[in-house]
Design a protein around this motif. Sequence first.
Motif, PDB file in Angstrom:
ATOM      1  N   THR A   1      30.373 -38.980 -31.713  1.00  0.00           N
ATOM      2  CA  THR A   1      30.614 -38.571 -32.903  1.00  0.00           C
ATOM      3  C   THR A   1      29.836 -37.891 -33.227  1.00  0.00           C
ATOM      4  OG1 THR A   1      29.279 -39.998 -34.526  1.00  0.00           O
ATOM      5  CG2 THR A   1      31.654 -40.507 -33.902  1.00  0.00           C
ATOM      6  N   ARG A   2      27.980 -37.705 -32.247  1.00  0.00           N
ATOM      7  CA  ARG A   2      27.568 -36.790 -32.807  1.00  0.00           C
ATOM      8  C   ARG A   2      26.483 -35.779 -30.901  1.00  0.00           C
ATOM      9  NH1 ARG A   2      22.237 -35.803 -37.353  1.00  0.00           N
ATOM     10  NH2 ARG A   2      22.502 -38.518 -36.890  1.00  0.00           N
TER      11      ARG A   2
ATOM     12  N   GLU B   1      31.150 -30.763 -27.366  1.00  0.00           N
ATOM     13  CA  GLU B   1      30.821 -29.890 -28.397  1.00  0.00           C
ATOM     14  C   GLU B   1      32.451 -29.472 -29.345  1.00  0.00           C
ATOM     15  OE1 GLU B   1      27.269 -28.532 -27.521  1.00  0.00           O
ATOM     16  OE2 GLU B   1      26.551 -29.882 -27.978  1.00  0.00           O
TER      17      GLU B   1
ATOM     18  N   LEU C   1      34.152 -32.414 -30.854  1.00  0.00           N
ATOM     19  CA  LEU C   1      33.454 -32.961 -32.401  1.00  0.00           C
ATOM     20  C   LEU C   1      33.643 -31.165 -33.091  1.00  0.00           C
ATOM     21  CD1 LEU C   1      29.816 -33.847 -30.853  1.00  0.00           C
ATOM     22  CD2 LEU C   1      31.698 -35.272 -31.566  1.00  0.00           C
TER      23      LEU C   1
END
Length: 305
Positions: free
Chosen positions: A290-291, A156, A159
Amino acid sequence: MTAFPVPTMPAPPVSVVGLGQLGGSLAAALAAAGRPVTGWDVDAAARDAAAARGVRIAQDLDGVVVLAVPLPAMTTALDGLTVTPDATITDLGSVKGPVLRALGERWGTRVVGGHPMCGTERSGHAAVDPALFTGARWAVCLEEDTELARWLRVAEVALAVGAEVVPVTAAEHDDAVAAISHVPHLLAAALAEAAADAGPLALGLAAGSFASGTRVIASDPAFVTAMVEANAGPTAAALARVLAHLDRPWPALVAGGHAVATRQTGRREVRVPLERAALLSVGRAGGAITRRLAAFVEGWMPEVV
């Protein structure tokens, strides 16, 4: 497959040790995004530059502790600093196996290896760029004993600064970067010296292809040497593959390389559970995350167009 139960928790603070190009860029990007970030560096000028970008300068570290120091300094970077008992330790080193083994002896399963695939031949706090990680791939190691909650915390962070996360084991990472990073540094060095051997005229005529081929060897020689020597086995194997290709007939070599460099690929969107095998399958296919989405993550895998 059964996904691991991972509770939703507030994003932890981040502490960055080493405020040169990578660490300083990470700290600056997080501070700009409003994330609590603490930084430390033995260089007072680097500390001052980070403080000017909104980074708290202190020796007490918590949350996700990021080691952004040269490979030889990894095991001693936290000496004299205070690390909270529940902090997760990660790094930005270009070699993972030796680093994880060394850090694991002290910090155990609190360690999650990482390596953002970005940076330039420049170094130091003067090379800091808060946008450095935008769109970059960031390898985050997922070993058999990796605690998934800690892996997610590191992922995270990546990201949060615009990177795409590639789940990978340390061994897979070291084999891969030997081929696409470590050997290119050695080839750049050889190309530069061979051109110099050819004389002043050759260097005087050098243009784009020579500049592109030798750019990375402008990096600090101590950094490059530490990197390739720490990953000596995979790098030697990757270099042997390059030499084998150079022994092929030149037309076949040129055609084969051209085909790889110009191949067209698309992206197929995927959603995978928070389970080790599923996550690693994304990285092994050449894709990225990506998430984060509750008990799942979203990302993509390549597909031939």
